[in-house]
Design a protein around this motif. Sequence first.
Motif, short mmCIF file in Angstrom:
data_model
loop_
_atom_site.label_atom_id
_atom_site.label_comp_id
_atom_site.label_asym_id
_atom_site.label_seq_id
_atom_site.Cartn_x
_atom_site.Cartn_y
_atom_site.Cartn_z
N ASP B 227 -38.03 0.96 -18.07
CA ASP B 227 -39.23 1.66 -17.62
C ASP B 227 -39.41 1.44 -16.13
N GLU B 228 -38.89 0.31 -15.68
CA GLU B 228 -38.99 0.00 -14.25
C GLU B 228 -37.71 -0.71 -13.84
N TRP B 229 -37.15 -0.28 -12.72
CA TRP B 229 -35.91 -0.88 -12.21
C TRP B 229 -36.22 -1.57 -10.89
N LEU B 230 -35.90 -2.85 -10.82
CA LEU B 230 -36.10 -3.61 -9.59
C LEU B 230 -34.73 -3.90 -8.98
N PRO B 231 -34.29 -3.07 -8.05
CA PRO B 231 -32.95 -3.22 -7.49
C PRO B 231 -32.92 -4.27 -6.39
N LEU B 232 -32.94 -5.50 -6.77
CA LEU B 232 -33.07 -6.55 -5.76
C LEU B 232 -31.72 -6.87 -5.11
N LYS B 233 -31.81 -7.58 -3.99
CA LYS B 233 -30.59 -8.04 -3.33
C LYS B 233 -30.00 -9.19 -4.15
N PRO B 234 -28.70 -9.15 -4.43
CA PRO B 234 -28.10 -10.25 -5.19
C PRO B 234 -28.40 -11.59 -4.52
N THR B 235 -28.49 -12.63 -5.33
CA THR B 235 -28.79 -14.02 -4.95
C THR B 235 -30.27 -14.28 -4.68
N THR B 236 -31.14 -13.28 -4.82
CA THR B 236 -32.55 -13.50 -4.45
C THR B 236 -33.50 -13.47 -5.65
N ASP B 237 -32.95 -13.52 -6.85
CA ASP B 237 -33.84 -13.43 -8.02
C ASP B 237 -34.83 -14.59 -8.07
N VAL B 238 -34.44 -15.75 -7.55
CA VAL B 238 -35.36 -16.89 -7.59
C VAL B 238 -36.55 -16.64 -6.67
N ALA B 239 -36.31 -16.01 -5.53
CA ALA B 239 -37.43 -15.66 -4.64
C ALA B 239 -38.39 -14.72 -5.35
N LEU B 240 -37.85 -13.77 -6.09
CA LEU B 240 -38.69 -12.86 -6.86
C LEU B 240 -39.51 -13.62 -7.90
N PHE B 241 -38.84 -14.51 -8.62
CA PHE B 241 -39.52 -15.26 -9.69
C PHE B 241 -40.60 -16.18 -9.11
N VAL B 242 -40.30 -16.81 -7.99
CA VAL B 242 -41.26 -17.72 -7.37
C VAL B 242 -42.48 -16.92 -6.89
N ALA B 243 -42.24 -15.74 -6.35
CA ALA B 243 -43.36 -14.90 -5.90
C ALA B 243 -44.18 -14.42 -7.10
N MET B 244 -43.50 -14.12 -8.20
CA MET B 244 -44.25 -13.77 -9.42
C MET B 244 -45.11 -14.96 -9.86
N ALA B 245 -44.55 -16.16 -9.74
CA ALA B 245 -45.32 -17.36 -10.09
C ALA B 245 -46.55 -17.48 -9.17
N HIS B 246 -46.38 -17.13 -7.91
CA HIS B 246 -47.49 -17.19 -6.96
C HIS B 246 -48.62 -16.26 -7.41
N VAL B 247 -48.23 -15.06 -7.80
CA VAL B 247 -49.24 -14.09 -8.27
C VAL B 247 -49.93 -14.63 -9.52
N ILE B 248 -49.16 -15.15 -10.44
CA ILE B 248 -49.72 -15.63 -11.70
C ILE B 248 -50.71 -16.77 -11.43
N THR B 250 -52.28 -17.51 -8.48
CA THR B 250 -53.46 -17.12 -7.69
C THR B 250 -54.40 -16.21 -8.48
N GLU B 251 -53.86 -15.48 -9.45
CA GLU B 251 -54.72 -14.67 -10.32
C GLU B 251 -55.26 -15.48 -11.49
N GLY B 252 -54.81 -16.74 -11.59
CA GLY B 252 -55.27 -17.59 -12.70
C GLY B 252 -54.76 -17.13 -14.05
N LEU B 253 -53.60 -16.53 -14.09
CA LEU B 253 -53.08 -15.97 -15.35
C LEU B 253 -52.15 -16.92 -16.10
N GLN B 254 -51.92 -18.10 -15.54
CA GLN B 254 -50.99 -18.99 -16.24
C GLN B 254 -51.62 -19.54 -17.52
N ASP B 255 -50.77 -19.85 -18.48
CA ASP B 255 -51.22 -20.44 -19.74
C ASP B 255 -51.30 -21.95 -19.51
#
Lengths: 187, 746
Positions: B227-248, B250-255
Amino acid sequence: MPVGQIAFLVDTTRCINCKTCEVACKDVNEGVVGVRIRQVRTFEGGEFPRVFAYAISMSCNHCEDPACVAACPAGAYTKRAGDGIVVHDPERCIGCRYCTWVCPYGAPQYDATAGRIRKCNLCVEELDRGRLPVCVTACPMRVIEVGRLADLETRPGATMLIRGVPSPDLTKPACVYLIRSEATDVR
Amino acid sequence: MTAPAESDDATHVVPVVCNHDCGGRCRLEAHVRGGRVVRITTDESPDLADRPQLRACLRGRAIGSRLNDPNRLLYPMKRVGARGEGRFERVSWDEAIDLVTSRLQRAVKTYGPGSVFIHHGNGDEGAISGVAAARRLMNLMGGHLAYYNSYTSACLNYTAPFITGRRDTSSYQTLPHSKLIVLNGFNPAETIFETNSCHYLARAKDAGAKVIVIDPRLTETAATFADEWLPLKPTTDVALFVAMAHVIVTEGLQDQAFLDTFCIGFDERHMPDGVPEGLSFRSYVLGAADGTPKTPEWAAPITGIDAATIRRVAIDYATHKPAQLLQGCGPQRHAYGEQSVRAGITLACMTGNLGRLGGGWGGGEGGRSLGLPIGGFPTGTNGVKARIPVFLWTDAVVRGTEMTERDGVKDGPLESNIKFIFNIAGNTLVNQHADINRTVAILRDERLVEFIVVSDQLLTPSARFADVLLPADHSLERNDLGSPWTGERYVVFGNKVVEPPGECCHEYWWLSRVAERLGLEPAFTEGKTREDWLRQIVAEARAGDASFPDYDELRSQGLYRKTPEPYVAFEKEIADPAHHPFATPSGRIEIFSKTLYDMQHPEIPGVPSYLAAWEGPEADLVGRYPLQCIGPHAKTRINSTYDENGWMEEAEPRTMWISRQDAAARHIADGDTVNVFNDRGALLARARVTRRMRPGVVSVPQGAWYTPDEHGVCHRGSVNILTSQRPTPLAHGNGQHTMLVDVRKA
């Protein structure tokens, strides 16, 4: 199989373009490289990063108005009464290749070694035994079906108007597809 | 043999097995006429919703074409001319076996059994493989230099136990229970990770799951399911995941309850003793330690995914439960593949998904421990204790005795450099190892490895480097068993349906003859034929499972299968933590690992962290080699198996994918032959100019057979002429997808 034009239905929305149908077909049809009786073609569109791709698995469409039958000077093609399957008799084929020029779908395949045409006959031997064509039973995604055209073409969304595929007005193909919106023909 | 089913007077239909090294394991039926396989069909048992047929993919359907390949090796041969030249002359089996025996004896006597290396070779995934038989023989001779890791999942298997105590992932049957599925570099449509992997993905979609695919290519999996394609630069998936963690965060969405109960190291309140302040994952994400908050805006230029998209995906992931995050093996086959594994597990914990039906984290949804009680061929005990990470085998040839723990050597030091190699059903000797030019230079020097025995079906690039080259049988030329390494509970029996051509035989036969010459035959065979061992394996399985069929029953049925059920990894640990602690030092999921932190290694941080890859998009080398290159699996091959096959080449020709933008800048048109190169080597490929590739990235599918011209340029496009032998820091694994190249019209 009840009487009436027999047809394929392919649900391309779940086709992973793996080409297993193509290879399984090749395996039962003597396996000559260069002869692709069923073939999966890939289409793509959009602009990065909003890109789409879809695959169309197609063999002979057993058209209701088959150009090959009309063009063949050797009478090698027959459109069967009852089930409408277009069968090709390699014994009568003279290898002139007229059929390859007139078929909009590239279905007839010239086998240079044998000097004859090869074409999907809808696995009639299998159908006669109450079994299904090999492409149907091969598909890992279970997206190829065979049945009466009258039943399949009324399936919600079933169409033969596909972007990149010749118009069904030419030969009235007995084949329908379920397609994603990007594959809709907008001509 | 029990009476085979008959389809007509002359054709017998016999169950056989597709035993290739994908995660799938499929049932095939061979139609045999006049001693020849004339047709292959697949599973024809009822195709039920809870028990879908084990339908083979295109590679399985082409097994007859490979079996009948006119280029099959037919006779034993010995090398004439220089090693690697590929010139051989036919010898008798006796002469070949004598030669192997005398050279093996010499190596063991001169350098010790630790000088003998039985190479990574997975071309034959049968129950009694040639590799296992060679291990058994060597263990009777004192042992051999063993390895750990694989070329498939080194970082995944090595790293996951530090975090969760073991690698375990949920089964595909859980997918239809997911509301959201994130596939990071996971492409089962082309790899066929398990026989029905995509079937279950389709069912998940039918049940309404949203699918997000992270991949620089619009893979067939992405094209079909995303449904959604994230065509990231290879080797950078951890940066993406860490930024997702930042959003989670700062939005207080973590369990938070999940994190507090099951994890250590997420925040400062849950850190192990003896660790300074500010080293928790939360502190890293918020930038408390380094002053850099890992916001979507921080990640956007690194990953090539815009900040708004990262924010939206993070919120989607954190608010659609249960959600599964599945990672393919590609992301962990990068420079810092370990971090990708750690960051993925951490996200699954932050969202409380681990251990829950339809949730969780998976390394390609493989490595589950719920298989049938199928044993293997007993290989005995290895008297040589030292082990190397498999990816460093070329180093063990050149400087084995100097290698230390820093090279990943376990229980070292090595008693010898590698002097003798068994290369059985494998193409890692040359083709699948990184940096082919370095590898072949090492192998050509006969002062280093003194003798190489190869057994294979075809003259592969590795087989060309044999001193003795032995013709192997095919899985349809012997009885054998196959079971899936992903974990679904079934075993396929593969019948022998045709005689091996020429003088082909299974490795067990010639290794028994070597054992005979060494006076070890009684211990090696215990008086058993290969068939006897198979019977023993089945008898042992029956002892552990009363419903397991007996040998002859299994042979005629071709399949024993338990109905697959949804299996949830770590379900017990989450449901009942008091009785089922995680097998880590703390008993919890270690988002911060004190074990790793104590290594005090700059590339092995205490919490999952983004580290810019050595040949990644931020490397200085981008100035010279501006394109990232990855080597994904091709649908037409299982690693390098089937590269030689004309049917596969026709179904989908070998191509290099390049974006329209990068192609235009280089005046490359679709179908052009291009030269792909870096400092390590060059290859020729046919360009597929496509919208489906992220600009700045090209892909050369791994597995094409190394075929150099007189200048050393590979004409078939083997990507490993471009890859680096630099190992990953913790697992000492293969970061083979991390490389920079440039492309020009040839």
